[in-house]
Design an enzyme around this catalytic site. Structure first.
Site, mmCIF file in Angstrom:
data_model
loop_
_atom_site.group_PDB
_atom_site.id
_atom_site.type_symbol
_atom_site.label_atom_id
_atom_site.label_comp_id
_atom_site.label_asym_id
_atom_site.label_seq_id
_atom_site.Cartn_x
_atom_site.Cartn_y
_atom_site.Cartn_z
ATOM 1 N N GLY A 1 -42.705 -9.206 -37.111
ATOM 2 C CA GLY A 1 -41.607 -9.258 -36.146
ATOM 3 C C GLY A 1 -41.432 -8.058 -35.234
ATOM 4 O O GLY A 1 -40.402 -7.953 -34.576
ATOM 5 N N ASP B 1 -44.021 -18.350 -36.285
ATOM 6 C CA ASP B 1 -45.131 -17.892 -37.134
ATOM 7 C C ASP B 1 -45.281 -18.869 -38.307
ATOM 8 O O ASP B 1 -44.335 -19.562 -38.688
ATOM 9 C CB ASP B 1 -44.889 -16.479 -37.669
ATOM 10 C CG ASP B 1 -46.204 -15.786 -38.073
ATOM 11 O OD1 ASP B 1 -46.674 -14.905 -37.309
ATOM 12 O OD2 ASP B 1 -46.781 -16.142 -39.123
ATOM 13 N N ASP C 1 -46.703 -23.895 -36.889
ATOM 14 C CA ASP C 1 -48.104 -23.673 -36.514
ATOM 15 C C ASP C 1 -48.221 -23.830 -34.999
ATOM 16 O O ASP C 1 -47.811 -24.856 -34.446
ATOM 17 C CB ASP C 1 -48.945 -24.740 -37.240
ATOM 18 C CG ASP C 1 -50.428 -24.539 -37.053
ATOM 19 O OD1 ASP C 1 -50.836 -23.855 -36.094
ATOM 20 O OD2 ASP C 1 -51.186 -25.087 -37.872
ATOM 21 N N ASP D 1 -49.476 -12.445 -30.209
ATOM 22 C CA ASP D 1 -50.266 -11.396 -30.858
ATOM 23 C C ASP D 1 -51.038 -12.016 -32.029
ATOM 24 O O ASP D 1 -51.329 -11.359 -33.013
ATOM 25 C CB ASP D 1 -49.311 -10.296 -31.341
ATOM 26 C CG ASP D 1 -50.032 -9.046 -31.822
ATOM 27 O OD1 ASP D 1 -51.155 -8.790 -31.357
ATOM 28 O OD2 ASP D 1 -49.461 -8.343 -32.675
ATOM 29 N N LYS E 1 -53.242 -11.616 -27.247
ATOM 30 C CA LYS E 1 -54.338 -10.824 -27.812
ATOM 31 C C LYS E 1 -55.655 -11.568 -27.595
ATOM 32 O O LYS E 1 -55.718 -12.789 -27.724
ATOM 33 C CB LYS E 1 -54.103 -10.634 -29.315
ATOM 34 C CG LYS E 1 -55.018 -9.561 -29.922
ATOM 35 C CD LYS E 1 -55.232 -9.714 -31.410
ATOM 36 C CE LYS E 1 -54.043 -9.596 -32.293
ATOM 37 N NZ LYS E 1 -53.706 -8.227 -32.679
HETATM 38 C C1 LIG Z 1 -51.085 -9.433 -36.088
HETATM 39 S S1 LIG Z 1 -49.887 -10.508 -36.813
HETATM 40 C C2 LIG Z 1 -48.630 -10.471 -35.589
HETATM 41 C C3 LIG Z 1 -47.854 -9.191 -35.574
HETATM 42 C C4 LIG Z 1 -46.594 -9.290 -34.744
HETATM 43 N N1 LIG Z 1 -46.882 -9.392 -33.333
HETATM 44 C C5 LIG Z 1 -45.701 -8.084 -34.936
HETATM 45 O O1 LIG Z 1 -45.611 -7.284 -34.028
HETATM 46 O O2 LIG Z 1 -45.083 -7.951 -35.995
HETATM 47 C C6 LIG Z 1 -50.633 -12.078 -36.589
HETATM 48 C C7 LIG Z 1 -49.775 -13.243 -37.033
HETATM 49 O O3 LIG Z 1 -50.397 -14.447 -36.591
HETATM 50 C C8 LIG Z 1 -49.909 -15.478 -37.441
HETATM 51 N N2 LIG Z 1 -50.666 -16.721 -37.231
HETATM 52 C C9 LIG Z 1 -51.993 -16.912 -37.414
HETATM 53 N N3 LIG Z 1 -52.308 -18.203 -37.141
HETATM 54 C C10 LIG Z 1 -51.159 -18.836 -36.775
HETATM 55 C C11 LIG Z 1 -50.836 -20.176 -36.381
HETATM 56 N N4 LIG Z 1 -51.770 -21.124 -36.304
HETATM 57 N N5 LIG Z 1 -49.550 -20.480 -36.084
HETATM 58 C C12 LIG Z 1 -48.590 -19.520 -36.173
HETATM 59 N N6 LIG Z 1 -48.836 -18.233 -36.539
HETATM 60 C C13 LIG Z 1 -50.100 -17.896 -36.841
HETATM 61 C C14 LIG Z 1 -50.069 -14.865 -38.801
HETATM 62 O O4 LIG Z 1 -49.245 -15.527 -39.744
HETATM 63 C C15 LIG Z 1 -49.636 -13.408 -38.548
HETATM 64 O O5 LIG Z 1 -48.296 -13.204 -38.923
#
Ligand SMILES: C[S@@+](CC[C@H](N)C(=O)[O-])C[C@H]1O[C@@H](n2cnc3c(N)ncnc32)[C@H](O)[C@@H]1O
Length: 279
Positions: free
Chosen positions: A53, A79, A95, A120, A160
């Site tokens: 977050g 997320d 998702d 991200d 990203k």
């Molecule tokens: C690098 S983290 C994000 C960090 C966030 N931007 C922060 O600043 O705290 C990547 C996130 O992508 C989420 N993620 C990956 N695939 C996803 C999907 N298909 N749908 C939703 N979230 C997804 C993961 O659960 C993870 O929490």
């Protein structure tokens, strides 16, 4: 997950702790904002792949800054994982590859489109670079698909991207929907990482484009199904030269203190070729 002592030495990790950000990633969005003025005029924002977050924290602090403005601001964070609540942020545990998630976002905005979508998103890395790059590209394209459902014309999408071998194909897909696509590497993003961020400005989908979640995803075989896509979706590989990335030295080690001291000036960022325009 525990942090190694190497993580703890990282200046942005320490700064995140000091300033109360949930992750050091917060600085990536802050630095992108310093360069591009991301939050100007933004009232409705979507944070895709938001957990834990820190980007939502940045959105909350920046967009709701002034008390009198906070009522008008709507932020939706999505997320797969749940995250702790944040002021002014509505959470959807879902998702981003699913149409139901797009519909839920639209419902939260009461039919109004978003001004800004940030993503991200990153999969759990396997260490197999080709696989990681491929999955990350799929996630970016899923975010683009969802964005086409919720973003207003003229709006901004930030995501990203891994600068792997398919990066020009990704740029070309983004250029179908945005008049300006820029690739930027904030200083807080480690040089050893192939991660960068695409800054897609002025959302302008092709005339007649109808958003759908089956937009073409990367397919190296270009097989029959791929080519059966109709209308604007068929414009898949107008190859786009995306600036000269060689000017960015991703292996250079910057003094950590100096990194913090140098970033805030947009001009200095440009001069030092931290970001490169892919137009
Ligand atoms: C690098 S983290 C994000 C960090 C966030 N931007 C922060 O600043 O705290 C990547 C996130 O992508 C989420 N993620 C990956 N695939 C996803 C999907 N298909 N749908 C939703 N979230 C997804 C993961 O659960 C993870 O929490």
């Amino acid at each position: 997950m525990g942090r190694s002592s190497k993580d703890k030495r990282d200046i942005y990790y320490r700064l995140a702790k000091e300033e109360g950000w949930r992750a050091r990633s917060a600085f990536k969005l802050l630095q992108l904002d310093e360069e591009f003025g991301l939050f100007k005029g933004v009232k409705r924002a979507v944070d895709l792949c938001a957990a834990p977050g820190s980007w939502s924290q940045v959105l909350s602090r920046k967009l709701r800054g002034k008390e009198e403005k906070s009522e008008e601001v709507k932020i939706v964070a999505v997320d797969l994982q749940a995250m702790a609540p944040l002021p002014g942020v509505t959470q959807i545990q879902g998702d981003i590859t699913k149409i139901s998630t797009a519909l839920e976002i639209i419902r939260h905005f009461e039919g109004q489109p978003a001004d800004l979508v940030v993503c991200d998103g990153a999969p759990d890395v396997t260490g197999l670079h080709d696989v990681d790059e491929y999955i990350q590209a799929q996630l970016l394209l899923a975010a683009l698909n969802i964005t086409t459902h919720v973003l207003k014309p003229g709006g901004t999408f930030v995501a990203k991207i891994f600068r792997g071998k398919d990066v020009t194909l990704l740029y070309s897909q983004l250029k179908i929907f945005f008049s300006s696509v820029t690739c930027a590497k904030p200083r807080s993003s480690r040089n050893s990482s192939i991660e960068a961020f695409v800054m897609c400005q002025n959302y302008s989908p092709p005339v007649g484009y109808v958003p759908n979640m089956s937009n073409p995803l990367l397919d190296h075989s270009y097989d029959v199904d791929f080519n059966q896509l109709e209308g604007p979706n068929r414009i898949i590989v107008p190859f786009l030269a995306c600036g000269d990335l060689s000017a960015f030295d991703s292996d250079r080690t910057y003094p950590l203190q100096a990194t913090l001291g140098c970033w805030p000036s947009r001009q200095s960022c440009k001069e030092k070729a931290i970001s490169q325009t892919c137009q």
